[in-house]
Scaffold this motif. Structure first.
Motif, PDB file in Angstrom:
ATOM      1  N   PHE A  77       0.802  -1.234   0.000  1.00  0.00           N
ATOM      2  CA  PHE A  77       0.000   0.000   0.000  1.00  0.00           C
ATOM      3  C   PHE A  77       0.832   1.280   0.000  1.00  0.00           C
ATOM      4  O   PHE A  77       0.334   2.337  -0.356  1.00  0.00           O
ATOM      5  CB  PHE A  77      -0.967   0.005   1.183  1.00  0.00           C
ATOM      6  CG  PHE A  77      -2.008  -1.073   1.078  1.00  0.00           C
ATOM      7  CD1 PHE A  77      -2.627  -1.335  -0.130  1.00  0.00           C
ATOM      8  CD2 PHE A  77      -2.368  -1.841   2.178  1.00  0.00           C
ATOM      9  CE1 PHE A  77      -3.580  -2.340  -0.256  1.00  0.00           C
ATOM     10  CE2 PHE A  77      -3.318  -2.841   2.075  1.00  0.00           C
ATOM     11  CZ  PHE A  77      -3.923  -3.091   0.855  1.00  0.00           C
ATOM     12  N   PRO A  79       4.087   1.776  -1.674  1.00  0.00           N
ATOM     13  CA  PRO A  79       5.217   1.246  -2.461  1.00  0.00           C
ATOM     14  C   PRO A  79       6.465   2.124  -2.377  1.00  0.00           C
ATOM     15  O   PRO A  79       6.347   3.352  -2.375  1.00  0.00           O
ATOM     16  CB  PRO A  79       4.678   1.203  -3.890  1.00  0.00           C
ATOM     17  CG  PRO A  79       3.453   2.003  -3.899  1.00  0.00           C
ATOM     18  CD  PRO A  79       2.935   2.092  -2.521  1.00  0.00           C
ATOM     19  N   ALA A  81       8.733   2.795  -4.469  1.00  0.00           N
ATOM     20  CA  ALA A  81       8.996   3.672  -5.613  1.00  0.00           C
ATOM     21  C   ALA A  81       8.171   4.947  -5.554  1.00  0.00           C
ATOM     22  O   ALA A  81       8.584   5.971  -6.071  1.00  0.00           O
ATOM     23  CB  ALA A  81       8.706   2.934  -6.909  1.00  0.00           C
ATOM     24  N   TYR A  85       1.411   6.968  -3.947  1.00  0.00           N
ATOM     25  CA  TYR A  85       0.699   6.636  -5.187  1.00  0.00           C
ATOM     26  C   TYR A  85      -0.798   6.384  -4.946  1.00  0.00           C
ATOM     27  O   TYR A  85      -1.650   7.029  -5.554  1.00  0.00           O
ATOM     28  CB  TYR A  85       1.353   5.412  -5.833  1.00  0.00           C
ATOM     29  CG  TYR A  85       0.628   4.897  -7.048  1.00  0.00           C
ATOM     30  CD1 TYR A  85       0.796   5.505  -8.288  1.00  0.00           C
ATOM     31  CD2 TYR A  85      -0.251   3.819  -6.958  1.00  0.00           C
ATOM     32  CE1 TYR A  85       0.117   5.038  -9.403  1.00  0.00           C
ATOM     33  CE2 TYR A  85      -0.930   3.350  -8.055  1.00  0.00           C
ATOM     34  CZ  TYR A  85      -0.757   3.952  -9.280  1.00  0.00           C
ATOM     35  OH  TYR A  85      -1.433   3.490 -10.371  1.00  0.00           O
ATOM     36  N   TYR A  86      -1.102   5.449  -4.035  1.00  0.00           N
ATOM     37  CA  TYR A  86      -2.510   5.078  -3.817  1.00  0.00           C
ATOM     38  C   TYR A  86      -3.270   6.199  -3.103  1.00  0.00           C
ATOM     39  O   TYR A  86      -4.437   6.442  -3.390  1.00  0.00           O
ATOM     40  CB  TYR A  86      -2.601   3.779  -3.025  1.00  0.00           C
ATOM     41  CG  TYR A  86      -2.069   2.597  -3.796  1.00  0.00           C
ATOM     42  CD1 TYR A  86      -2.770   2.065  -4.873  1.00  0.00           C
ATOM     43  CD2 TYR A  86      -0.857   2.012  -3.464  1.00  0.00           C
ATOM     44  CE1 TYR A  86      -2.281   0.998  -5.593  1.00  0.00           C
ATOM     45  CE2 TYR A  86      -0.354   0.940  -4.180  1.00  0.00           C
ATOM     46  CZ  TYR A  86      -1.072   0.429  -5.248  1.00  0.00           C
ATOM     47  OH  TYR A  86      -0.580  -0.630  -5.958  1.00  0.00           O
ATOM     48  N   LEU A  89      -4.178   8.737  -5.622  1.00  0.00           N
ATOM     49  CA  LEU A  89      -5.182   8.177  -6.542  1.00  0.00           C
ATOM     50  C   LEU A  89      -6.568   8.187  -5.910  1.00  0.00           C
ATOM     51  O   LEU A  89      -7.546   8.634  -6.521  1.00  0.00           O
ATOM     52  CB  LEU A  89      -4.762   6.741  -6.889  1.00  0.00           C
ATOM     53  CG  LEU A  89      -5.524   6.084  -8.017  1.00  0.00           C
ATOM     54  CD1 LEU A  89      -4.876   6.450  -9.341  1.00  0.00           C
ATOM     55  CD2 LEU A  89      -5.506   4.578  -7.861  1.00  0.00           C
ATOM     56  N   ILE A  90      -6.632   7.712  -4.659  1.00  0.00           N
ATOM     57  CA  ILE A  90      -7.930   7.634  -3.987  1.00  0.00           C
ATOM     58  C   ILE A  90      -8.484   9.020  -3.692  1.00  0.00           C
ATOM     59  O   ILE A  90      -9.686   9.254  -3.868  1.00  0.00           O
ATOM     60  CB  ILE A  90      -7.812   6.770  -2.693  1.00  0.00           C
ATOM     61  CG1 ILE A  90      -7.501   5.309  -3.070  1.00  0.00           C
ATOM     62  CG2 ILE A  90      -9.061   6.842  -1.829  1.00  0.00           C
ATOM     63  CD1 ILE A  90      -8.525   4.618  -3.966  1.00  0.00           C
ATOM     64  N   LYS A 112       6.912  10.953  -9.591  1.00  0.00           N
ATOM     65  CA  LYS A 112       6.216  10.717  -8.304  1.00  0.00           C
ATOM     66  C   LYS A 112       5.896  12.029  -7.599  1.00  0.00           C
ATOM     67  O   LYS A 112       6.358  13.073  -8.019  1.00  0.00           O
ATOM     68  CB  LYS A 112       7.034   9.817  -7.394  1.00  0.00           C
ATOM     69  CG  LYS A 112       8.449  10.236  -7.112  1.00  0.00           C
ATOM     70  CD  LYS A 112       9.089   9.223  -6.196  1.00  0.00           C
ATOM     71  CE  LYS A 112      10.562   9.450  -6.028  1.00  0.00           C
ATOM     72  NZ  LYS A 112      11.200   8.531  -5.124  1.00  0.00           N
TER      73      LYS A 112
ATOM     74  N   ARG B 160       5.851  -1.787  -8.367  1.00  0.00           N
ATOM     75  CA  ARG B 160       5.867  -0.468  -7.725  1.00  0.00           C
ATOM     76  C   ARG B 160       6.626  -0.498  -6.401  1.00  0.00           C
ATOM     77  O   ARG B 160       7.067   0.531  -5.915  1.00  0.00           O
ATOM     78  CB  ARG B 160       4.435  -0.014  -7.427  1.00  0.00           C
ATOM     79  CG  ARG B 160       3.728   0.506  -8.623  1.00  0.00           C
ATOM     80  CD  ARG B 160       2.301   0.896  -8.242  1.00  0.00           C
ATOM     81  NE  ARG B 160       1.479   0.871  -9.428  1.00  0.00           N
ATOM     82  CZ  ARG B 160       0.265   0.372  -9.501  1.00  0.00           C
ATOM     83  NH1 ARG B 160      -0.294  -0.140  -8.430  1.00  0.00           N
ATOM     84  NH2 ARG B 160      -0.399   0.392 -10.621  1.00  0.00           N
ATOM     85  N   CYS B 161       6.729  -1.688  -5.811  1.00  0.00           N
ATOM     86  CA  CYS B 161       7.381  -1.796  -4.489  1.00  0.00           C
ATOM     87  C   CYS B 161       8.901  -1.912  -4.613  1.00  0.00           C
ATOM     88  O   CYS B 161       9.595  -1.965  -3.598  1.00  0.00           O
ATOM     89  CB  CYS B 161       6.843  -2.997  -3.732  1.00  0.00           C
ATOM     90  SG  CYS B 161       5.074  -3.001  -3.646  1.00  0.00           S
ATOM     91  N   LEU B 162       9.397  -1.980  -5.814  1.00  0.00           N
ATOM     92  CA  LEU B 162      10.858  -2.010  -6.003  1.00  0.00           C
ATOM     93  C   LEU B 162      11.377  -0.566  -5.875  1.00  0.00           C
ATOM     94  O   LEU B 162      10.599   0.373  -6.008  1.00  0.00           O
ATOM     95  CB  LEU B 162      11.205  -2.555  -7.392  1.00  0.00           C
ATOM     96  CG  LEU B 162      10.839  -4.006  -7.696  1.00  0.00           C
ATOM     97  CD1 LEU B 162      11.141  -4.317  -9.156  1.00  0.00           C
ATOM     98  CD2 LEU B 162      11.576  -4.969  -6.792  1.00  0.00           C
ATOM     99  N   PRO B 163      12.673  -0.369  -5.660  1.00  0.00           N
ATOM    100  CA  PRO B 163      13.200   0.995  -5.634  1.00  0.00           C
ATOM    101  C   PRO B 163      12.838   1.733  -6.927  1.00  0.00           C
ATOM    102  O   PRO B 163      12.737   1.111  -7.988  1.00  0.00           O
ATOM    103  CB  PRO B 163      14.713   0.792  -5.530  1.00  0.00           C
ATOM    104  CG  PRO B 163      14.867  -0.556  -4.941  1.00  0.00           C
ATOM    105  CD  PRO B 163      13.704  -1.366  -5.395  1.00  0.00           C
ATOM    106  N   TYR B 164      12.671   3.061  -6.828  1.00  0.00           N
ATOM    107  CA  TYR B 164      12.087   3.858  -7.917  1.00  0.00           C
ATOM    108  C   TYR B 164      12.688   3.589  -9.302  1.00  0.00           C
ATOM    109  O   TYR B 164      11.976   3.317 -10.260  1.00  0.00           O
ATOM    110  CB  TYR B 164      12.198   5.349  -7.563  1.00  0.00           C
ATOM    111  CG  TYR B 164      11.645   6.226  -8.654  1.00  0.00           C
ATOM    112  CD1 TYR B 164      10.291   6.228  -8.926  1.00  0.00           C
ATOM    113  CD2 TYR B 164      12.478   7.018  -9.429  1.00  0.00           C
ATOM    114  CE1 TYR B 164       9.763   7.017  -9.930  1.00  0.00           C
ATOM    115  CE2 TYR B 164      11.962   7.807 -10.449  1.00  0.00           C
ATOM    116  CZ  TYR B 164      10.606   7.790 -10.695  1.00  0.00           C
ATOM    117  OH  TYR B 164      10.087   8.556 -11.701  1.00  0.00           O
ATOM    118  N   SER B 167      11.768   0.127 -10.498  1.00  0.00           N
ATOM    119  CA  SER B 167      10.318  -0.044 -10.613  1.00  0.00           C
ATOM    120  C   SER B 167       9.819   0.422 -11.982  1.00  0.00           C
ATOM    121  O   SER B 167       9.085  -0.287 -12.674  1.00  0.00           O
ATOM    122  CB  SER B 167       9.663   0.743  -9.487  1.00  0.00           C
ATOM    123  OG  SER B 167       8.391   1.166  -9.844  1.00  0.00           O
ATOM    124  N   MET B 221      -7.474  -0.729  -3.241  1.00  0.00           N
ATOM    125  CA  MET B 221      -7.408   0.147  -2.076  1.00  0.00           C
ATOM    126  C   MET B 221      -8.738   0.241  -1.330  1.00  0.00           C
ATOM    127  O   MET B 221      -8.767   0.645  -0.182  1.00  0.00           O
ATOM    128  CB  MET B 221      -7.004   1.570  -2.519  1.00  0.00           C
ATOM    129  CG  MET B 221      -5.562   1.711  -2.836  1.00  0.00           C
ATOM    130  SD  MET B 221      -4.499   1.113  -1.544  1.00  0.00           S
ATOM    131  CE  MET B 221      -4.680   2.400  -0.328  1.00  0.00           C
TER     132      MET B 221
END
Lengths: 112, 318
Positions: A77, A79, A81, A85-86, A89-90, A112, B160-164, B167, B221
């Motif tokens: 939830f 991330p 990177a 993000y979420y 978005l939400i 980002k 997305r959970c990898l380093p930027y 990712s 989400m």
């Protein structure tokens, strides 16, 4: 037959509780299913057992059974990177916080 | 001595019992996606989707490419491998960056593609049977694209959970390869020769991809019903006569894949160790201890990978 009517009633009342979709789509699950389960002709062809299964399936979805069963954590939830993000978005979908020209530009340039 | 053994056996047994009770609590009424879907015998009403029958493949394009599909193909000879290792080590190359191509654009692309792949007059694979026989989805190219997009999204959630910097690369390589393949398959298999038509179709698929990613992200989400609605719109083509049990089965499939991915370390995922769990299998939640065991196993596996080309900065703890 009365048992089938009872289940249909339960399905319809469950469908009525579904939240309104925040984004306008080409089709609405809620509305299409309400119309379908109100159609008496169609329901005559369905067995009581199968109707019950439809109700159970819908109930499991409404109760978030699988979201709770396969619990995800902040690793997904938030991330690495792009931790917001979420969140962004939400808030955009809910109409809480609109992207400004500056934030949109920042997203395009830095990702980002 | 015998007494000690006896006591330890009792202890072992009670601890096993505790674990099995815990599993049973977690295991309440859990079935695999395919079993869930097969439970229901709701009357099937064919959806009137197409004005004319969808175009079916007349030829078979290579799965990856002719070179990659050849099982006897040797990628590099020994001296070339050694030269490669020397170059990597001398120029201190970022191997995670380099690896994103073959992993995301090769291994993960193949994973996405094979799920719903079918050819007329050929037996369906087990995963394809789930979509076309169990969920009764229509056999068409656009349906395959929707299923590929769903699998792309599942992987992109983890990417997305990898380093930027990695990712973005992993996602980009996967999307590029998917669209390159769609273009090839439309030309070779569906025999579409018009460039304008090809471009139009690719643009449509791209718009669909963006819409799907947004809807699935929202579902991820929020709640199960929002994700189920997104699956219903995109995979079940908004079929008003859908069997809700089938939507539920697909949702279980998606959630279980995401769960497996969330328990994988960056290193294992970045090296292409993930495989989609087939729909006839059940994914059970794991305990913290089991999670630690997985991390330990990953560390042991990567401990021996000391070649310059096997270098990585991806985490083995997250």
């Amino acid at each position: 037959m009365s048992e089938k009517k009872e289940i249909t009633k339960k399905i319809l009342s469950l469908l009525q509780t579904l939240p309104k979709e925040k984004i306008q789509h080409y089709a609405s699950f809620k509305n299409s299913q309400i119309a379908r389960f109100q159609n008496k002709q169609l329901l005559e062809t369905v067995s009581e057992k199968d109707l019950k299964l439809q109700y159970i399936a819908l109930k499991e979805l409404v109760n978030d059974k699988y979201k709770n069963y396969y619990k995800l954590d902040d690793k997904i939830f938030k991330p690495k990177a792009n931790p917001k993000y979420y969140e962004r978005l939400i808030s955009e979908i809910n109409g809480e916080k609109k992207e400004s020209l500056f934030t949109a530009f920042r997203t395009v340039v830095f990702g980002k | 001595m015998i007494r000690r053994l006896h006591i330890s056996n009792i202890r072992y047994f009670t601890s096993c019992q505790r674990i099995s009770n815990q599993l049973r609590r977690n295991d309440e009424k859990l079935e695999s996606p395919i079993e869930l879907a097969k439970d229901s015998h709701f009357p099937f009403i064919k959806q009137n989707l197409y004005k004319k029958q969808p175009r079916q493949p007349t030829k078979k394009a290579p799965f990856l490419s002719e070179l990659e599909d050849d099982p006897n193909h040797i990628y590099l000879t020994n001296w070339k491998k050694k030269l490669g290792q020397f170059v990597i080590s001398t120029f201190n190359m970022d191997m995670d960056r380099t690896r994103s191509g073959p992993v995301a654009g090769g291994i993960y692309f193949a994973e996405c593609k094979k799920q719903a792949l079918y050819y007329p007059n050929e037996p369906l694979s087990n995963t394809a049977k789930f979509y076309y026989e169990t969920l009764r989805l229509p056999q068409s190219f656009s349906q395959q694209v929707q299923i590929i997009i769903l699998h792309y999204w599942i992987l992109s959630v983890r990417m997305r959970c990898l380093p930027y910097k990695y990712s973005k690369l992993y996602q980009q390589k996967l999307v590029d390869r998917i669209f390159e393949d769609l273009n090839n398959r439309m030309t070779i298999e569906l025999n579409i020769k018009s460039g304008r038509l090809l471009e139009g179709n690719l643009k449509d698929f791209h718009t669909q991809l963006l819409g799907c990613v947004l809807s699935y992200d929202e579902g991820l989400m929020t709640d199960d019903i929002t994700l189920a609605s997104a699956l219903w719109r995109n995979i079940f083509n908004g079929n008003e006569n859908v069997d809700v049990r089938h939507v539920e089965a697909l949702l279980v499939y998606v959630r279980s894949q995401l769960y497996v991915l969330s328990k994988m370390t960056d290193r294992a995922f970045g090296f292409g160790k993930f495989k989609f769990v087939p729909p006839d299998q059940i994914v059970q939640p794991i305990t913290k201890e089991q999670e630690e065991v997985i991390k330990q196993k990953t560390k042991e596996e990567f401990q021996d990978m000391t070649l310059p080309s096997q270098r990585s900065v991806l985490s083995m703890d997250e």
